[in-house]
Scaffold this active site. Structure first.
Site, PDB file in Angstrom:
ATOM      1  N   CYS A 174     -18.215  -6.269  26.653  1.00 13.44           N
ATOM      2  CA  CYS A 174     -19.079  -6.980  26.913  1.00 13.44           C
ATOM      3  C   CYS A 174     -20.435  -6.502  27.848  1.00 13.44           C
ATOM      4  O   CYS A 174     -21.529  -6.511  27.388  1.00 13.44           O
ATOM      5  CB  CYS A 174     -18.527  -8.069  27.911  1.00 13.44           C
ATOM      6  SG  CYS A 174     -17.478  -9.055  26.978  1.00 13.44           S
ATOM      7  N   PHE A 198     -15.592 -15.994  31.407  1.00 11.12           N
ATOM      8  CA  PHE A 198     -15.964 -14.927  32.371  1.00 11.12           C
ATOM      9  C   PHE A 198     -14.599 -14.007  32.553  1.00 11.12           C
ATOM     10  O   PHE A 198     -13.963 -13.849  33.499  1.00 11.12           O
ATOM     11  CB  PHE A 198     -16.608 -15.520  33.794  1.00 11.12           C
ATOM     12  CG  PHE A 198     -17.725 -16.246  33.499  1.00 11.12           C
ATOM     13  CD1 PHE A 198     -17.706 -17.629  33.320  1.00 11.12           C
ATOM     14  CD2 PHE A 198     -18.830 -15.651  33.745  1.00 11.12           C
ATOM     15  CE1 PHE A 198     -19.028 -18.208  33.256  1.00 11.12           C
ATOM     16  CE2 PHE A 198     -20.077 -16.239  33.484  1.00 11.12           C
ATOM     17  CZ  PHE A 198     -20.211 -17.668  33.218  1.00 11.12           C
ATOM     18  N   LEU A 199     -13.911 -14.004  31.146  1.00 10.30           N
ATOM     19  CA  LEU A 199     -12.591 -13.333  31.248  1.00 10.30           C
ATOM     20  C   LEU A 199     -12.835 -11.804  31.246  1.00 10.30           C
ATOM     21  O   LEU A 199     -13.434 -11.272  30.468  1.00 10.30           O
ATOM     22  CB  LEU A 199     -11.666 -13.747  29.838  1.00 10.30           C
ATOM     23  CG  LEU A 199     -11.603 -15.229  29.769  1.00 10.30           C
ATOM     24  CD1 LEU A 199     -10.929 -15.527  28.345  1.00 10.30           C
ATOM     25  CD2 LEU A 199     -11.020 -15.939  30.710  1.00 10.30           C
ATOM     26  N   VAL A 218     -11.340 -13.698  22.963  1.00 10.81           N
ATOM     27  CA  VAL A 218     -11.721 -14.992  23.783  1.00 10.81           C
ATOM     28  C   VAL A 218     -11.055 -16.128  23.183  1.00 10.81           C
ATOM     29  O   VAL A 218     -10.528 -16.581  24.075  1.00 10.81           O
ATOM     30  CB  VAL A 218     -13.287 -15.094  23.754  1.00 10.81           C
ATOM     31  CG1 VAL A 218     -13.725 -16.658  24.303  1.00 10.81           C
ATOM     32  CG2 VAL A 218     -13.982 -13.812  24.556  1.00 10.81           C
TER      33      VAL A 218
HETATM   34  C1  UDX Z   1     -16.675  -8.079  32.006  1.00 15.82           C
HETATM   35  C2  UDX Z   1     -16.747  -9.079  33.003  1.00 15.82           C
HETATM   36  O1  UDX Z   1     -16.361  -8.840  34.336  1.00 15.82           O
HETATM   37  C3  UDX Z   1     -16.266 -10.562  32.499  1.00 15.82           C
HETATM   38  O2  UDX Z   1     -16.671 -11.442  33.399  1.00 15.82           O
HETATM   39  C4  UDX Z   1     -16.900 -10.739  31.101  1.00 15.82           C
HETATM   40  O3  UDX Z   1     -16.377 -11.975  30.682  1.00 15.82           O
HETATM   41  C5  UDX Z   1     -16.612  -9.686  30.131  1.00 15.82           C
HETATM   42  O4  UDX Z   1     -17.006  -8.471  30.739  1.00 15.82           O
HETATM   43  P1  UDX Z   1     -14.462  -6.585  31.381  1.00 15.82           P
HETATM   44  O5  UDX Z   1     -15.638  -5.793  30.406  1.00 15.82           O
HETATM   45  O6  UDX Z   1     -13.391  -6.988  30.482  1.00 15.82           O
HETATM   46  O7  UDX Z   1     -15.212  -7.958  31.856  1.00 15.82           O
HETATM   47  O8  UDX Z   1     -13.937  -5.688  32.380  1.00 15.82           O
HETATM   48  P2  UDX Z   1     -14.507  -5.418  33.813  1.00 15.82           P
HETATM   49  O9  UDX Z   1     -13.162  -5.267  34.642  1.00 15.82           O
HETATM   50  O10 UDX Z   1     -15.669  -6.286  34.283  1.00 15.82           O
HETATM   51  O11 UDX Z   1     -14.891  -3.865  33.847  1.00 15.82           O
HETATM   52  C6  UDX Z   1     -16.211  -3.638  32.972  1.00 15.82           C
HETATM   53  C7  UDX Z   1     -16.545  -1.956  33.226  1.00 15.82           C
HETATM   54  O12 UDX Z   1     -17.008  -1.652  34.499  1.00 15.82           O
HETATM   55  C8  UDX Z   1     -15.309  -1.387  32.979  1.00 15.82           C
HETATM   56  O13 UDX Z   1     -15.705   0.132  32.124  1.00 15.82           O
HETATM   57  C9  UDX Z   1     -14.716  -0.832  34.440  1.00 15.82           C
HETATM   58  O14 UDX Z   1     -14.115   0.402  34.319  1.00 15.82           O
HETATM   59  C10 UDX Z   1     -16.305  -0.776  35.060  1.00 15.82           C
HETATM   60  N1  UDX Z   1     -16.080  -0.964  36.424  1.00 15.82           N
HETATM   61  C11 UDX Z   1     -15.767  -2.341  36.984  1.00 15.82           C
HETATM   62  C12 UDX Z   1     -16.636  -0.067  37.469  1.00 15.82           C
HETATM   63  O15 UDX Z   1     -16.986   1.069  37.005  1.00 15.82           O
HETATM   64  N2  UDX Z   1     -16.519  -0.337  38.605  1.00 15.82           N
HETATM   65  C13 UDX Z   1     -16.236  -1.340  39.152  1.00 15.82           C
HETATM   66  O16 UDX Z   1     -16.112  -1.753  40.327  1.00 15.82           O
HETATM   67  C14 UDX Z   1     -15.688  -2.439  38.362  1.00 15.82           C
END
Ligand code: UDX
Length: 438
Positions: A263, A152-153, A11
């Site tokens: 996260c 919210f990255l 971050v």
């Molecule tokens: C998340 C939040 O999206 C972000 O806003 C916050 O600041 C940090 O946490 P991140 O964890 O980096 O971001 O990735 P993200 O794309 O949200 O995916 C999180 C998890 O959910 C991953 O394991 C991904 O594979 C899973 N996922 C995501 C799904 O299984 N299905 C989806 O439709 C979206």
């Protein structure tokens, strides 16, 4: 403006580089000297697409620099962002705020009048106020301002998310702090990005509530996928039909092996703890946590079932182990549950992941690492797709099948469709669809 960022992790580093790209003068203060030296040379210690280019552009322009020295970092600063880690505390699921309070103690003696102290780290509700009270206690004579500015990255798209956010959330106590933060984010005005000002506690809760809701949305569609597998129906079509409702939205409805990352697991656990502590139990979030964890193990069972009920003595090729594509991050990745489960059931594992070996090498013992998916498939009794890297989206299925001992593919991300697999003579198992074709 002159901005200090404390903590050059995922971050802090992305925020510092992007603030510099906005035109601000940024000093990033980091305790790890090797990281300071690496970043000062323009080398990025994490895998985040585009970050290396942006870092070097802003190093060359002199708008960002890195130091171990907090006093140097804070000198004449308008605002200081606390962006240190708040990992899950082992044992009780709380967010570990050691580094946040340690940083506050280090900042206190160095504060000058009208400094805005902003917590960007994800912290339980009430933390901003506690830090403000600590600073007031240490420096009653100084007029400083507190603020919360959660991020919210998403890993893998952090720069895009920073430069084009849906909104900026700022929790403030006074107009001065609000004006400074609006000034820092002014470049986003060009895109009319809403900057939503609220109080400290509300800003903190927005962060946790947003992440917990996204984790809930994913877990919801994952359970609908289980229903589709039992009664028929196609979860991708269900998600599409649901998502056409503006009140639901199409994003975060991709069924898979369960969420991981730095996260969602941490923030859902911390929110559940905060709820219990406050006497407002977050039972939905608690259920999401347990359902998600169980799902990861159930994915291993799905792979074993696809192999006829046993993987004893069998060889399985795993494509993708990071928690999502375009990252090297393995934190709470489903593969960390799935692969040991398969090994315990007697399988030998070969792994192919564009970025996974750097962190996964130590976390996944007794697996063979290769860089080419077709090499991974050599002699495999099954191929399991766990992470949807682009490198795995356009495989030559005939070529892949020719390498394998048995034509079985388990696709935990629904990258492919049944028709192309049947045409290739492959037994294809996916998420949220009946396997009647087998
Ligand atoms: C998340 C939040 O999206 C972000 O806003 C916050 O600041 C940090 O946490 P991140 O964890 O980096 O971001 O990735 P993200 O794309 O949200 O995916 C999180 C998890 O959910 C991953 O394991 C991904 O594979 C899973 N996922 C995501 C799904 O299984 N299905 C989806 O439709 C979206």
């Amino acid at each position: 403006m002159k901005i200090t960022i404390i903590g050059a992790g995922y971050v802090g580093l992305v925020s510092g580089v992007c603030f510099a790209d906005f035109g601000h003068d940024v000093v990033c203060v980091e305790k790890d000297l090797s990281k300071v030296e690496m970043l000062s040379r323009g080398e990025v210690p994490i895998y985040e697409p585009g970050l290396d280019v942006l870092l070097n552009e802003n190093l060359d322009s002199g708008r960002i620099k890195f130091t171990q020295n907090l006093s140097e970092g804070l000198d004449c600063s308008d605002a200081v962002f606390i962006a240190v880690g708040t990992p899950t505390r082992h044992g009780d699921g709380h967010a570990d705020l050691t580094y946040v309070y340690q940083t506050a103690e280090e900042i206190a003696p160095l504060m000058q009048d009208n400094l805005v102290v902003i917590i960007k780290s994800t912290v339980p509700v009430g933390t901003n106020r506690k830090v403000a009270d600590l600073l007031k206690q240490r420096r009653p004579e100084i007029k400083f301002h507190s603020a919360s500015n959660p991020e919210f990255l998403r890993e893998g798209s952090a720069i895009e998310d920073f430069m084009r956010p849906d909104r900026v959330i700022i929790g403030v106590e006074d107009q001065f702090a609000e004006d400074v933060l609006r000034g820092i984010y002014r470049p986003l005005n060009l895109r009319e990005t809403p900057i939503f000002a609220t109080d400290l506690e509300t800003a903190e809760i927005i962060k946790y509530a947003a992440n917990a809701f996204l984790a809930t949305k994913i877990t919801f569609i994952n359970q609908i996928a289980d229903l589709c597998e039992k009664v028929g129906g196609d979860v991708q079509q269900v998600a599409k039909g649901m998502g056409m409702d503006g009140r639901i939205g199409a994003q975060f409805l991709h069924a898979g092996p369960g969420y991981g990352g730095s996260c969602f697991p941490k923030d859902t656990t911390a929110l559940a703890r905060s709820g219990r502590e406050a006497g407002a139990v977050q039972s939905i979030v608690e259920t999401v946590i347990s359902v998600n964890e169980a799902r990861k193990a159930s994915m291993a069972d799905k792979i074993i079932a696809a192999c006829g009920g046993s993987v004893e003595g069998k060889h399985i090729a795993v494509l993708g182990v990071t928690f999502k594509p375009n990252t090297d991050d393995m934190r709470d990745a489903p593969s960390l549950i799935i692969i040991p489960h398969l090994q315990k059931a007697g399988a030998s594992i070969t792994v192919c992941d564009p970025q996974g070996e750097k962190e996964g090498g130590a976390l996944l013992p007794d697996v063979k690492w290769v860089i080419d998916p077709y090499d991974a498939a050599k002699g495999a009794d099954a191929v399991a797709i766990i992470t949807e890297w682009n490198a795995f989206r356009g495989l030559d299925l005939e070529r892949l099948k020719s390498k394998m001992s048995a034509p079985i593919i388990i696709d935990l991300r629904n990258i492919y469709n049944i028709e192309e697999m049947v045409d290739a003579g492959i037994q294809y198992y996916s998420i949220g669809k009946r396997n009647d074709h087998i």
